[in-house]
Design an enzyme around this catalytic site. Structure first.
Site, PDB file in Angstrom:
ATOM      1  N   GLY A 263       0.836  -1.207   0.000  1.00 46.00           N
ATOM      2  CA  GLY A 263       0.000   0.000   0.000  1.00 46.00           C
ATOM      3  C   GLY A 263       0.867   1.250   0.000  1.00 46.00           C
TER       4      GLY A 263
ATOM      5  NE  ARG B 202      14.057  16.269  -3.007  1.00 42.18           N
ATOM      6  CZ  ARG B 202      14.610  16.835  -1.941  1.00 42.18           C
ATOM      7  NH1 ARG B 202      14.581  16.219  -0.777  1.00 42.18           N
ATOM      8  NH2 ARG B 202      15.191  18.007  -2.041  1.00 42.18           N
TER       9      ARG B 202
ATOM     10  NE  ARG C 243      -2.194  -4.427  -0.852  1.00 42.56           N
ATOM     11  CZ  ARG C 243      -1.725  -3.727   0.178  1.00 42.56           C
ATOM     12  NH1 ARG C 243      -0.598  -4.084   0.748  1.00 42.56           N
ATOM     13  NH2 ARG C 243      -2.388  -2.692   0.653  1.00 42.56           N
TER      14      ARG C 243
ATOM     15  CG  ASP D  20       3.028  -6.413   7.456  1.00 40.84           C
ATOM     16  OD1 ASP D  20       2.630  -5.932   6.374  1.00 40.84           O
ATOM     17  OD2 ASP D  20       2.267  -6.829   8.331  1.00 40.84           O
ATOM     18  N   GLY D  21       4.464  -6.848   4.384  1.00 40.90           N
ATOM     19  CA  GLY D  21       4.498  -7.749   3.222  1.00 40.90           C
ATOM     20  C   GLY D  21       5.773  -7.535   2.415  1.00 40.90           C
TER      21      GLY D  21
ATOM     22  CB  THR E 143       2.892   0.865   6.131  1.00 48.19           C
ATOM     23  OG1 THR E 143       1.530   0.601   6.541  1.00 48.19           O
ATOM     24  CG2 THR E 143       3.790   0.607   7.333  1.00 48.19           C
TER      25      THR E 143
ATOM     26  CG  ASP F 193      -1.548  -0.153   8.083  1.00 53.86           C
ATOM     27  OD1 ASP F 193      -2.407   0.706   7.819  1.00 53.86           O
ATOM     28  OD2 ASP F 193      -1.411  -1.203   7.436  1.00 53.86           O
TER      29      ASP F 193
ATOM     30  CG  ASP G 240       1.584  -2.515  10.618  1.00 53.62           C
ATOM     31  OD1 ASP G 240       2.441  -1.880   9.970  1.00 53.62           O
ATOM     32  OD2 ASP G 240       0.814  -3.330  10.086  1.00 53.62           O
TER      33      ASP G 240
ATOM     34  NE  ARG H 280     -15.405  16.985  17.595  1.00 50.70           N
ATOM     35  CZ  ARG H 280     -15.662  16.517  18.819  1.00 50.70           C
ATOM     36  NH1 ARG H 280     -16.597  17.067  19.547  1.00 50.70           N
ATOM     37  NH2 ARG H 280     -14.978  15.525  19.313  1.00 50.70           N
TER      38      ARG H 280
ATOM     39  NE  ARG I 149      -2.485  -4.824   5.929  1.00 52.62           N
ATOM     40  CZ  ARG I 149      -2.952  -5.143   4.737  1.00 52.62           C
ATOM     41  NH1 ARG I 149      -3.747  -6.173   4.599  1.00 52.62           N
ATOM     42  NH2 ARG I 149      -2.619  -4.458   3.665  1.00 52.62           N
TER      43      ARG I 149
ATOM     44  N   GLY J 131     -11.234  14.135  19.644  1.00 54.30           N
ATOM     45  CA  GLY J 131     -12.116  14.232  20.812  1.00 54.30           C
ATOM     46  C   GLY J 131     -13.219  13.185  20.829  1.00 54.30           C
ATOM     47  CB  ALA J 132     -13.397   9.707  19.568  1.00 49.47           C
TER      48      ALA J 132
ATOM     49  NE  ARG K 292      -2.757   2.940   0.411  1.00 52.57           N
ATOM     50  CZ  ARG K 292      -3.283   1.779   0.043  1.00 52.57           C
ATOM     51  NH1 ARG K 292      -3.877   1.020   0.926  1.00 52.57           N
ATOM     52  NH2 ARG K 292      -3.216   1.378  -1.194  1.00 52.57           N
TER      53      ARG K 292
END
Ligand code: F6P
Length: 323
Positions: free
Chosen positions: A11, A21, A72, A103-104, A126, A128, A130, A155, A172, A186-187, A256
């Site tokens: 992704g 660059r 991918r 990770d992929g 990424t 994510d 992660d 909101r 993911r 502010g959720a 993204r």
């Protein structure tokens, strides 16, 4: 190291261009020839590899997406695919590879190094966030800010109509985007796969807020939430809350794209140059990362398998701040 290649895979993430660059300009600075590979590992297998120079990367630092394109690749998961890719690199006498991705991408890079001894260094790209071995990945900050802008807008309308909104963000299996955009937005509640939140708890929290005269609510849900995606959680909540107007908004791929934030441009430049200089200095099968503002190299295998837990303070804070 005389010739290297660079690719982006998986992704895309805002800041990948700034990273490319840095790799290209860093290589030129160190008198190393640099090639770009289009469409990630797919391009490596097909031989879609071209020489790059300083102008190839001019006017891209501010652009989202990746000028090298991304994919991918299914074929790179096979030994035959990787063998072809290796042959194409050898035919051009390329003796090192920089892979920008998640990770992929690093799973493939690790195998490629193991099977063919190809020196390879990764730069974490990424949204994510992660990957173990870096505080932030390229694109994460921009994605959080994009999600935040959307939450702010939702909101306004939630407030006007006294509505309950479930907003689903990407990530993911990780809750990084959710927790940071949820706190910043502010959720009332943030649901992430790393901690268990039952529908019962969601209902209790919302009711408590309404009893304290809140007229609208925002719940941010990570797409990997175990209770289900935003639509499913909203449907379950609807069974118990009939008086409130409920809406669902899935932010999706908007997260993204877009111009990378200042933070992502700097991070991507540091990681691109760090990956390049690591490769030149003999690092291999590692990912460049920034931890506590220091450049570090982590074995690819650890970057993809070790957990990077969410900061429990952040999770605790959401609960405290919604009183
Ligand atoms: O890994 C980045 C990411 O945007 C995830 O947050 C999301 O789950 C996935 O990619 C979406 O992938 P695709 O663009 O292939 O649908």
């Amino acid at each position: 190291m005389k010739k290297i290649a660079v690719l982006t895979s998986g992704g895309d993430a805002p800041g990948m261009n700034a990273c490319i660059r840095a790799v290209v300009r860093g290589a030129i600075y160190h008198d190393v020839e640099v090639y770009g590979v289009r469409y990630g590992y797919e391009g490596l297998i097909k031989g879609d590899i071209y020489p790059m120079n300083s102008y190839s990367v001019s006017n891209i630092i501010q652009r989202g997406g990746t000028i090298l394109k991304s994919a991918r690749s299914k074929d790179f998961r096979t030994k035959e695919g990787r063998q072809k890719a290796y042959g194409n690199l050898k035919a051009l006498a390329i003796d090192g590879l920089i892979t920008i991705g998640g990770d992929g991408t690093f799973t493939g890079a690790h195998l490629f190094h193991e099977e063919f001894g190809m020196p390879v260094v990764g730069a974490p790209g990424t949204i994510d966030n992660d990957l173990y071995g870096t505080d932030n990945t390229i694109g994460f900050d921009t994605a959080v800010n994009t999600a935040l802008e959307a939450i702010d807008k939702i909101r306004d309308t939630a407030d006007s109509h006294d509505r309950l909104f479930f907003i689903e963000v990407m990530g993911r299996d990780s809750g990084y985007i959710a927790i940071e955009s949820g706190i910043g937005g502010g959720a009332e509640l943030v649901m992430v796969p790393e901690t268990q939140t039952t529908v019962e708890q969601v209902i209790q929290t919302l009711k408590r807020g309404w009893q304290r005269s809140k007229n609208y609510s925002i719940v941010v849900i990570a797409e990997g939430e175990v209770e289900g995606k935003a639509l499913e959680v909203a449907a379950k909540v609807r069974e118990h809350i009939v008086d409130n107007d409920i809406r669902v908004s899935t932010l999706g791929h908007i997260q993204r794209g877009g111009r990378p934030s200042a933070l992502d441009r700097t991070l991507a430049s540091r990681l691109g140059l760090g990956a390049l200089e690591g490769l030149i200095n003999g690092e291999s099968d590692v990912m460049a990362g920034i931890i506590n503002d220091h450049l570090v190299y982590t074995p690819l295998n650890e970057a993809i398998t070790k957990e990077k837990p969410l900061n429990p303070d952040l999770i605790r804070m959401v609960k405290i701040l919604n009183v």
